[in-house]
Write a protein that holds these residues in place. Structure first.
Motif, mmCIF file in Angstrom:
data_model
loop_
_atom_site.group_PDB
_atom_site.id
_atom_site.type_symbol
_atom_site.label_atom_id
_atom_site.label_comp_id
_atom_site.label_asym_id
_atom_site.label_seq_id
_atom_site.Cartn_x
_atom_site.Cartn_y
_atom_site.Cartn_z
ATOM 1 N N UNK A 1 0.843 -1.208 0.000
ATOM 2 C CA UNK A 1 0.000 0.000 0.000
ATOM 3 C C UNK A 1 0.872 1.250 0.000
ATOM 4 N N UNK A 2 0.567 2.206 -0.878
ATOM 5 C CA UNK A 2 1.362 3.438 -0.878
ATOM 6 C C UNK A 2 1.178 4.197 0.436
ATOM 7 N N UNK A 3 2.225 4.801 0.906
ATOM 8 C CA UNK A 3 2.137 5.577 2.136
ATOM 9 C C UNK A 3 1.863 7.036 1.791
ATOM 10 N N UNK A 4 1.571 7.825 2.801
ATOM 11 C CA UNK A 4 1.363 9.250 2.619
ATOM 12 C C UNK A 4 2.601 9.878 1.977
ATOM 13 N N UNK A 5 3.759 9.379 2.404
ATOM 14 C CA UNK A 5 5.025 9.849 1.873
ATOM 15 C C UNK A 5 5.137 9.590 0.370
ATOM 16 N N UNK A 6 4.683 8.397 -0.070
ATOM 17 C CA UNK A 6 4.696 8.055 -1.496
ATOM 18 C C UNK A 6 3.791 9.000 -2.286
ATOM 19 N N UNK A 7 2.606 9.271 -1.741
ATOM 20 C CA UNK A 7 1.666 10.170 -2.418
ATOM 21 C C UNK A 7 2.284 11.548 -2.586
ATOM 22 N N UNK A 8 2.970 12.021 -1.552
ATOM 23 C CA UNK A 8 3.611 13.334 -1.638
ATOM 24 C C UNK A 8 4.636 13.354 -2.764
ATOM 25 N N UNK A 9 5.368 12.245 -2.914
ATOM 26 C CA UNK A 9 6.382 12.178 -3.975
ATOM 27 C C UNK A 9 5.718 12.166 -5.344
ATOM 28 N N UNK A 10 4.658 11.363 -5.499
ATOM 29 C CA UNK A 10 3.954 11.274 -6.786
ATOM 30 C C UNK A 10 3.438 12.644 -7.210
ATOM 31 N N UNK A 11 2.943 13.402 -6.244
ATOM 32 C CA UNK A 11 2.320 14.694 -6.544
ATOM 33 C C UNK A 11 3.296 15.869 -6.444
ATOM 34 N N UNK A 12 4.578 15.571 -6.186
ATOM 35 C CA UNK A 12 5.592 16.623 -6.011
ATOM 36 C C UNK A 12 5.238 17.589 -4.896
ATOM 37 N N UNK A 13 4.654 17.065 -3.836
ATOM 38 C CA UNK A 13 4.282 17.906 -2.706
ATOM 39 C C UNK A 13 5.361 17.801 -1.631
ATOM 40 N N UNK A 14 5.903 18.967 -1.232
ATOM 41 C CA UNK A 14 6.958 18.945 -0.228
ATOM 42 C C UNK A 14 6.447 19.255 1.173
ATOM 43 N N UNK A 15 5.186 19.665 1.248
ATOM 44 C CA UNK A 15 4.618 20.024 2.536
ATOM 45 C C UNK A 15 4.251 18.768 3.324
ATOM 46 N N UNK A 16 5.042 18.488 4.381
ATOM 47 C CA UNK A 16 4.826 17.262 5.162
ATOM 48 C C UNK A 16 3.573 17.349 6.033
ATOM 49 N N UNK A 17 2.936 18.518 6.082
ATOM 50 C CA UNK A 17 1.711 18.646 6.873
ATOM 51 C C UNK A 17 0.476 18.164 6.118
ATOM 52 N N UNK A 18 0.650 17.849 4.832
ATOM 53 C CA UNK A 18 -0.458 17.307 4.042
ATOM 54 C C UNK A 18 -0.412 15.793 4.152
ATOM 55 N N UNK A 19 -1.455 15.211 4.737
ATOM 56 C CA UNK A 19 -1.465 13.773 4.960
ATOM 57 C C UNK A 19 -2.467 13.071 4.060
ATOM 58 N N UNK A 20 -2.027 11.968 3.468
ATOM 59 C CA UNK A 20 -2.884 11.175 2.587
ATOM 60 C C UNK A 20 -3.162 9.836 3.259
ATOM 61 N N UNK A 21 -4.426 9.453 3.266
ATOM 62 C CA UNK A 21 -4.763 8.168 3.857
ATOM 63 C C UNK A 21 -4.996 7.146 2.756
ATOM 64 N N UNK A 22 -5.182 5.902 3.167
ATOM 65 C CA UNK A 22 -5.489 4.853 2.193
ATOM 66 C C UNK A 22 -6.799 5.179 1.476
ATOM 67 N N UNK A 23 -6.906 4.746 0.215
ATOM 68 C CA UNK A 23 -8.113 4.995 -0.586
ATOM 69 C C UNK A 23 -8.439 6.481 -0.691
ATOM 70 N N UNK A 24 -7.409 7.303 -0.848
ATOM 71 C CA UNK A 24 -7.644 8.746 -0.894
ATOM 72 C C UNK A 24 -7.946 9.245 -2.305
ATOM 73 N N UNK A 25 -7.900 8.330 -3.289
ATOM 74 C CA UNK A 25 -8.157 8.747 -4.667
ATOM 75 C C UNK A 25 -9.485 8.177 -5.155
ATOM 76 N N UNK A 26 -10.327 9.045 -5.725
ATOM 77 C CA UNK A 26 -11.573 8.535 -6.309
ATOM 78 C C UNK A 26 -11.869 9.272 -7.608
ATOM 79 N N UNK A 27 -12.725 8.657 -8.448
ATOM 80 C CA UNK A 27 -13.091 9.253 -9.729
ATOM 81 C C UNK A 27 -14.551 9.688 -9.675
ATOM 82 N N UNK A 28 -14.868 10.807 -10.320
ATOM 83 C CA UNK A 28 -16.262 11.270 -10.362
ATOM 84 C C UNK A 28 -16.451 12.202 -11.546
#
Ligand SMILES: [Zn+2]
Length: 147
Positions: free
Chosen positions: A1-28
């Motif tokens: 499972x990707x970690x919050x840290x992995x998501x930050x890398x994928x999105x080029x986000x350097x702000x460590x205060x932004x936290x991503x949880x599991x299943x944080x991506x959805x389509x609509x």
């Protein structure tokens, strides 16, 4: 499972205060387009009040609800992408005023990420049409012109 840290890398986000949880991506469907929504939470302990400048001591600044804003993000893969940021709100015991957690990813009271702004500026320097840039970066022609 990707970690919050992995998501930050994928999105080029350097702000460590932004936290991503599991299943944080959805389509609509959004504005008749199939879009990707990425949910994250912004929280930290502020060192001082944004209004009166009083340092945060003995819990003088406390958590006070949250506010979610949707931010236009650069396309990830082939799908227009929005970052849904749930921002922590704080209240100051000294001045009784409230403020919202901030992040370098997006300016306060703005709903377009700084990444998009940078992309618009790069495209504009290549002398491309406003309409083309708007289409590619998923913002309105008015926004392109303003930037
Ligand atoms: Zn204050």
């Amino acid at each position: 499972m990707p970690t919050s840290n992995d998501m930050q890398k994928v999105l080029d986000i350097q702000d460590k205060n932004l936290l991503f949880e599991e299943d944080c991506v959805s389509y609509a469907l959004f504005k008749n387009h199939y879009c990707k929504f990425i949910y994250c939470t912004l929280s930290y302990m502020p060192t001082a009040c944004k209004h009166c400048g009083e340092p945060n001591q003995n819990y003088s600044i406390y958590k006070n609800g949250s506010q979610t804003s949707s931010v236009t993000f650069p396309t990830t893969g082939v799908t227009p992408t929005y970052l849904n940021v749930k921002k922590q709100r704080f209240k100051c015991k000294n001045c009784q005023r409230t403020f919202t957690a901030s992040t370098p990813i997006v300016q306060e009271n703005c709903f377009i990420s700084n990444f998009i702004k940078a992309a618009v500026l790069v495209n504009a320097s290549e002398a491309r049409s406003v309409k083309n840039i708007a289409l590619e970066t998923h913002v309105s022609a008015t926004t392109v012109q303003r930037l």
